[in-house]
Design an enzyme around this catalytic site. Structure first.
Site, PDB file in Angstrom:
ATOM      1  N   TRP A   1      -7.375  22.802  72.009  1.00 33.34           N
ATOM      2  CA  TRP A   1      -8.267  23.182  73.124  1.00 33.34           C
ATOM      3  C   TRP A   1      -8.869  24.570  72.947  1.00 33.34           C
ATOM      4  O   TRP A   1      -8.164  25.497  72.523  1.00 33.34           O
ATOM      5  CB  TRP A   1      -7.446  23.160  74.417  1.00 33.34           C
ATOM      6  CG  TRP A   1      -8.029  23.945  75.546  1.00 33.34           C
ATOM      7  CD1 TRP A   1      -7.997  25.310  75.715  1.00 33.34           C
ATOM      8  CD2 TRP A   1      -8.738  23.433  76.673  1.00 33.34           C
ATOM      9  NE1 TRP A   1      -8.645  25.668  76.878  1.00 33.34           N
ATOM     10  CE2 TRP A   1      -9.099  24.536  77.486  1.00 33.34           C
ATOM     11  CE3 TRP A   1      -9.104  22.142  77.082  1.00 33.34           C
ATOM     12  CZ2 TRP A   1      -9.799  24.383  78.685  1.00 33.34           C
ATOM     13  CZ3 TRP A   1      -9.800  21.997  78.281  1.00 33.34           C
ATOM     14  CH2 TRP A   1     -10.138  23.111  79.069  1.00 33.34           C
TER      15      TRP A   1
ATOM     16  N   ASN B   1     -11.415  27.413  75.384  1.00 35.80           N
ATOM     17  CA  ASN B   1     -12.398  27.736  76.428  1.00 35.80           C
ATOM     18  C   ASN B   1     -13.059  29.064  76.089  1.00 35.80           C
ATOM     19  O   ASN B   1     -13.464  29.220  74.914  1.00 35.80           O
ATOM     20  CB  ASN B   1     -11.860  27.588  77.861  1.00 35.80           C
ATOM     21  CG  ASN B   1     -10.657  28.392  78.241  1.00 35.80           C
ATOM     22  OD1 ASN B   1      -9.565  28.097  77.824  1.00 35.80           O
ATOM     23  ND2 ASN B   1     -10.834  29.407  79.060  1.00 35.80           N
ATOM     24  N   ASP B   2     -13.230  29.957  77.005  1.00 36.86           N
ATOM     25  CA  ASP B   2     -14.132  31.112  76.855  1.00 36.86           C
ATOM     26  C   ASP B   2     -14.178  31.767  75.464  1.00 36.86           C
ATOM     27  O   ASP B   2     -13.134  32.012  74.861  1.00 36.86           O
ATOM     28  CB  ASP B   2     -13.715  32.254  77.784  1.00 36.86           C
ATOM     29  CG  ASP B   2     -13.363  31.818  79.164  1.00 36.86           C
ATOM     30  OD1 ASP B   2     -13.522  30.645  79.486  1.00 36.86           O
ATOM     31  OD2 ASP B   2     -12.897  32.667  79.941  1.00 36.86           O
TER      32      ASP B   2
ATOM     33  N   TRP C   1      -5.920  22.573  78.607  1.00 40.85           N
ATOM     34  CA  TRP C   1      -5.598  23.991  78.801  1.00 40.85           C
ATOM     35  C   TRP C   1      -4.083  24.172  78.850  1.00 40.85           C
ATOM     36  O   TRP C   1      -3.370  23.333  79.395  1.00 40.85           O
ATOM     37  CB  TRP C   1      -6.244  24.467  80.112  1.00 40.85           C
ATOM     38  CG  TRP C   1      -6.238  25.946  80.292  1.00 40.85           C
ATOM     39  CD1 TRP C   1      -7.158  26.820  79.819  1.00 40.85           C
ATOM     40  CD2 TRP C   1      -5.265  26.712  81.012  1.00 40.85           C
ATOM     41  NE1 TRP C   1      -6.813  28.104  80.193  1.00 40.85           N
ATOM     42  CE2 TRP C   1      -5.658  28.062  80.919  1.00 40.85           C
ATOM     43  CE3 TRP C   1      -4.102  26.403  81.712  1.00 40.85           C
ATOM     44  CZ2 TRP C   1      -4.937  29.088  81.510  1.00 40.85           C
ATOM     45  CZ3 TRP C   1      -3.371  27.431  82.299  1.00 40.85           C
ATOM     46  CH2 TRP C   1      -3.797  28.757  82.197  1.00 40.85           C
TER      47      TRP C   1
ATOM     48  N   PHE D   1      -5.199  35.961  78.511  1.00 40.28           N
ATOM     49  CA  PHE D   1      -6.470  35.467  79.036  1.00 40.28           C
ATOM     50  C   PHE D   1      -7.638  36.212  78.389  1.00 40.28           C
ATOM     51  O   PHE D   1      -7.460  37.056  77.533  1.00 40.28           O
ATOM     52  CB  PHE D   1      -6.495  35.616  80.568  1.00 40.28           C
ATOM     53  CG  PHE D   1      -5.808  34.494  81.308  1.00 40.28           C
ATOM     54  CD1 PHE D   1      -4.935  33.624  80.662  1.00 40.28           C
ATOM     55  CD2 PHE D   1      -6.033  34.300  82.667  1.00 40.28           C
ATOM     56  CE1 PHE D   1      -4.302  32.589  81.348  1.00 40.28           C
ATOM     57  CE2 PHE D   1      -5.397  33.268  83.366  1.00 40.28           C
ATOM     58  CZ  PHE D   1      -4.537  32.411  82.710  1.00 40.28           C
ATOM     59  N   SER D   2      -8.830  35.914  78.889  1.00 38.67           N
ATOM     60  CA  SER D   2     -10.050  36.380  78.223  1.00 38.67           C
ATOM     61  C   SER D   2     -10.158  37.891  78.116  1.00 38.67           C
ATOM     62  O   SER D   2      -9.614  38.632  78.936  1.00 38.67           O
ATOM     63  CB  SER D   2     -11.278  35.838  78.963  1.00 38.67           C
ATOM     64  OG  SER D   2     -11.434  34.494  78.601  1.00 38.67           O
TER      65      SER D   2
ATOM     66  N   ASP E   1     -10.449  39.562  82.492  1.00 37.77           N
ATOM     67  CA  ASP E   1     -11.570  39.414  81.564  1.00 37.77           C
ATOM     68  C   ASP E   1     -12.279  40.731  81.242  1.00 37.77           C
ATOM     69  O   ASP E   1     -13.501  40.873  81.430  1.00 37.77           O
ATOM     70  CB  ASP E   1     -12.595  38.388  82.108  1.00 37.77           C
ATOM     71  CG  ASP E   1     -11.932  37.093  82.556  1.00 37.77           C
ATOM     72  OD1 ASP E   1     -10.846  36.781  82.035  1.00 37.77           O
ATOM     73  OD2 ASP E   1     -12.487  36.397  83.432  1.00 37.77           O
TER      74      ASP E   1
ATOM     75  N   TRP F   1     -15.690  23.868  83.605  1.00 34.61           N
ATOM     76  CA  TRP F   1     -14.332  23.530  84.078  1.00 34.61           C
ATOM     77  C   TRP F   1     -14.256  22.164  84.743  1.00 34.61           C
ATOM     78  O   TRP F   1     -13.225  21.500  84.684  1.00 34.61           O
ATOM     79  CB  TRP F   1     -13.818  24.620  85.022  1.00 34.61           C
ATOM     80  CG  TRP F   1     -13.336  25.803  84.245  1.00 34.61           C
ATOM     81  CD1 TRP F   1     -13.950  27.014  84.155  1.00 34.61           C
ATOM     82  CD2 TRP F   1     -12.194  25.875  83.391  1.00 34.61           C
ATOM     83  NE1 TRP F   1     -13.248  27.843  83.301  1.00 34.61           N
ATOM     84  CE2 TRP F   1     -12.162  27.161  82.824  1.00 34.61           C
ATOM     85  CE3 TRP F   1     -11.183  24.972  83.051  1.00 34.61           C
ATOM     86  CZ2 TRP F   1     -11.167  27.583  81.941  1.00 34.61           C
ATOM     87  CZ3 TRP F   1     -10.197  25.389  82.165  1.00 34.61           C
ATOM     88  CH2 TRP F   1     -10.193  26.675  81.620  1.00 34.61           C
TER      89      TRP F   1
HETATM   90  C1  FRU Z   1     -12.888  31.584  82.684  1.00 36.69           C
HETATM   91  C2  FRU Z   1     -11.402  31.867  82.789  1.00 36.69           C
HETATM   92  C3  FRU Z   1     -11.154  33.361  82.739  1.00 36.69           C
HETATM   93  C4  FRU Z   1      -9.735  33.441  82.273  1.00 36.69           C
HETATM   94  C5  FRU Z   1      -9.676  32.286  81.306  1.00 36.69           C
HETATM   95  C6  FRU Z   1      -8.333  31.613  81.217  1.00 36.69           C
HETATM   96  O1  FRU Z   1     -13.203  30.382  82.128  1.00 36.69           O
HETATM   97  O2  FRU Z   1     -10.898  31.310  83.987  1.00 36.69           O
HETATM   98  O3  FRU Z   1     -11.404  34.026  83.941  1.00 36.69           O
HETATM   99  O4  FRU Z   1      -9.453  34.655  81.666  1.00 36.69           O
HETATM  100  O5  FRU Z   1     -10.648  31.353  81.715  1.00 36.69           O
HETATM  101  O6  FRU Z   1      -8.279  30.717  80.159  1.00 36.69           O
END
Ligand code: FRU
Length: 495
Positions: A35, A37-38, A62, A97-98, A167, A306
């Site tokens: 997986w 994401n960001d 996730w 996280f990000s 973030d 999401w």
């Molecule tokens: C955005 C988010 C961020 C967070 C991350 C977690 O897509 O929710 O705010 O850091 O994904 O994976």
């Protein structure tokens, strides 16, 4: 020192990543396996572009967040590097996280990210505490700072919450010889804000100001902020959760918006003048930017959303990918413009070109088909004839068809992936306003197996979405209700 958790992730990707090779797009970044994401840490380091991303190698859903890692010299061909960080310290036991990355003046690479840990409250509910951490390394291996976190609840302005404090986007200010970072936060009004911090050494940080805030106008929590100067203006990018729809500009749910204005650096005052959506498609979230050595501002985003994360194709070993990196500009009226990175043109293969082609119904063009391509279609009215609509039909076979439709009377473009092969009950159609010039419209389409990125009128609007039809659905047709004149320029991509 490489922790057991990080080593485990590195071993896992080494062992299993080749199973996903047949599933990957050709020039869009995916995780080695599992997986993503960001995008995180999109930055220049030792003359190469690095990209990290939210990563859970073990599954296509996730999970405890690691940072995956790739690098490139030209934004098109990417090289996998080992997983960069894992949730393996007391400051980030429940996730890294990000965040972002920067080259330090001494040549090391600094990562700044949100460390997450869970605590059970007296009423039994689990709270997720978020604070900012750093790790320093050489472009492959990173050492987390023992004193993490470097920013926590004690660094928040009044009313701000450390349950939504995440973030960080860091940059180095060469003039002042210091670091700045913006961090997303939820203030007391329950919506979002962007906090600005400053540091001499990246270890000790000082709260400067609330750079901008939502006041419940553009969604709720603002995730993944970015902040930069461009073309004489300043822009904040944020990804708000829980947007409410407004006309054709903002849709409900997860949005991505640009706040453009002027920044008085001395007093740290941002004067917001213009707000817009960044992408009008379906699969686009959490963009991040870097500045190239030749002064271009490049943006990359998660090519997903999401609300579509349960759209798992059975038997597939990877989930989620990044967009094609895009060059940004800000026009005098404040509008953010985006176009594919110019490096893509270096991979243009066979060209097919049609000029002044008059059509008034559906037709195919010799040499125009495929699922990996860069194609620009220029649509003009034919004399004084009024036409009702023009359609570009992509990824087409007897069963499938993905449509980009332009309607001159309403000046709208519609993307419609209802028949794109997806078996999911999700958003398939979006309309957005465009600005035709003398009744003409230009549609540039970049396809990479299972995605479409549309750029309208040289990047005035972009719309990004994924599609699911088998690759054998590769026919393209041009369809008009009423007479139009087309120029079609299509390139194969040899990557
Ligand atoms: C955005 C988010 C961020 C967070 C991350 C977690 O897509 O929710 O705010 O850091 O994904 O994976």
């Amino acid at each position: 020192m490489t922790s057991e958790k990080l080593q485990q992730a590195r071993d896992f990707e080494q062992q299993y990543m080749h199973y996903a090779n047949k599933e990957r797009p050709v020039f869009h970044v995916t995780g080695a396996i599992g997986w993503v994401n960001d995008p995180n840490g999109f930055s220049v380091y030792k003359n190469e572009y690095h990209l990290f991303f939210q990563y859970h190698p073990y599954k296509t859903v996730w999970g405890p967040m690691h940072w995956g890692h790739v690098k490139t010299k030209d934004f098109i061909k990417w090289e996998y590097l080992p997983c960069a960080i894992a949730p393996d310290t007391d400051a980030d036991p429940d996730g890294c996280f990000s965040g972002s990355a920067v080259e330090m003046p001494d040549g090391r690479q600094l990562l700044m990210y949100t460390g997450v840990y869970h605590i059970r409250r007296v009423d039994g509910i689990i709270d997720e505490i978020q604070h900012q951490c750093i790790a320093i390394g050489n472009g492959v291996d990173y050492e987390k700072y023992e004193g993490n976190p470097v920013l926590d609840a004690s660094d928040l302005p009044q009313g701000a919450s450390n349950l939504d404090f995440r973030d960080p986007k860091i940059w180095y200010d060469a003039e002042e010889k210091c670091y700045y970072a913006v961090v997303g936060n939820r203030p007391a009004d329950g919506s979002g804000s962007v906090l600005l911090y400053r540091s001499e050494d990246a270890y000790k940080w000082q709260f400067i100001t609330i750079l901008d805030a939502c006041y419940n106008e553009y969604g709720k929590m603002w995730e993944c902020p970015d902040f930069f100067n461009l073309d004489g203006k300043s822009a904040i990018l944020v990804s708000p959760q829980e947007m409410t729809p407004l006309g054709l500009e903002f849709h409900a749910g997860y949005g991505v918006i640009a706040l453009v204005g002027d920044y008085d650096k001395k007093n740290h005052k941002f004067d917001r003048q213009h707000v817009q959506s960044i992408d009008y498609g379906i699969d686009f979230y959490a963009p991040q930017t870097l500045e190239t050595p030749d002064g271009r501002r490049i943006m990359i985003a998660w090519m997903q959303n999401w609300t579509t994360t349960n759209c798992q194709v059975q038997g597939i070993r990877i989930f989620g990918s990044m967009t094609l990196p895009r060059e940004l500009n800000i026009r005098e009226d404040g509008r953010l413009i985006q176009n594919p990175v110019r490096e893509l043109a270096n991979y243009h293969g066979r060209k097919v070109f049609y000029e002044n082609l008059v059509i008034s119904r559906e037709c195919n063009l010799n040499g125009v088909k495929g699922r990996v391509l860069d194609m620009t279609v220029h649509v003009c009215p034919s004399g004084d004839t009024v036409y009702n609509c023009f359609k570009l039909n992509l990824a087409k076979d007897g069963e499938h068809c993905t449509v980009i439709r332009y309607k001159p009377d309403s000046s709208t473009v519609r993307i419609d992936r209802t028949r794109c092969g997806g078996r999911f009950d999700i958003v398939h159609v979006r309309d957005f306003l465009v600005t035709p010039k003398n009744g003409e419209i230009k549609l540039r389409v970049i396809m990479d197996r299972f995605s479409v990125e549309l750029f309208v009128n040289d990047g005035e609007q972009a719309a990004t979405f994924r599609l699911y039809a088998p690759e054998t659905a590769d026919s393209i047709s041009f369809e008009s209700d009423g007479q139009v004149v087309l120029d079609v320029e299509k390139y194969e991509l040899n990557i």
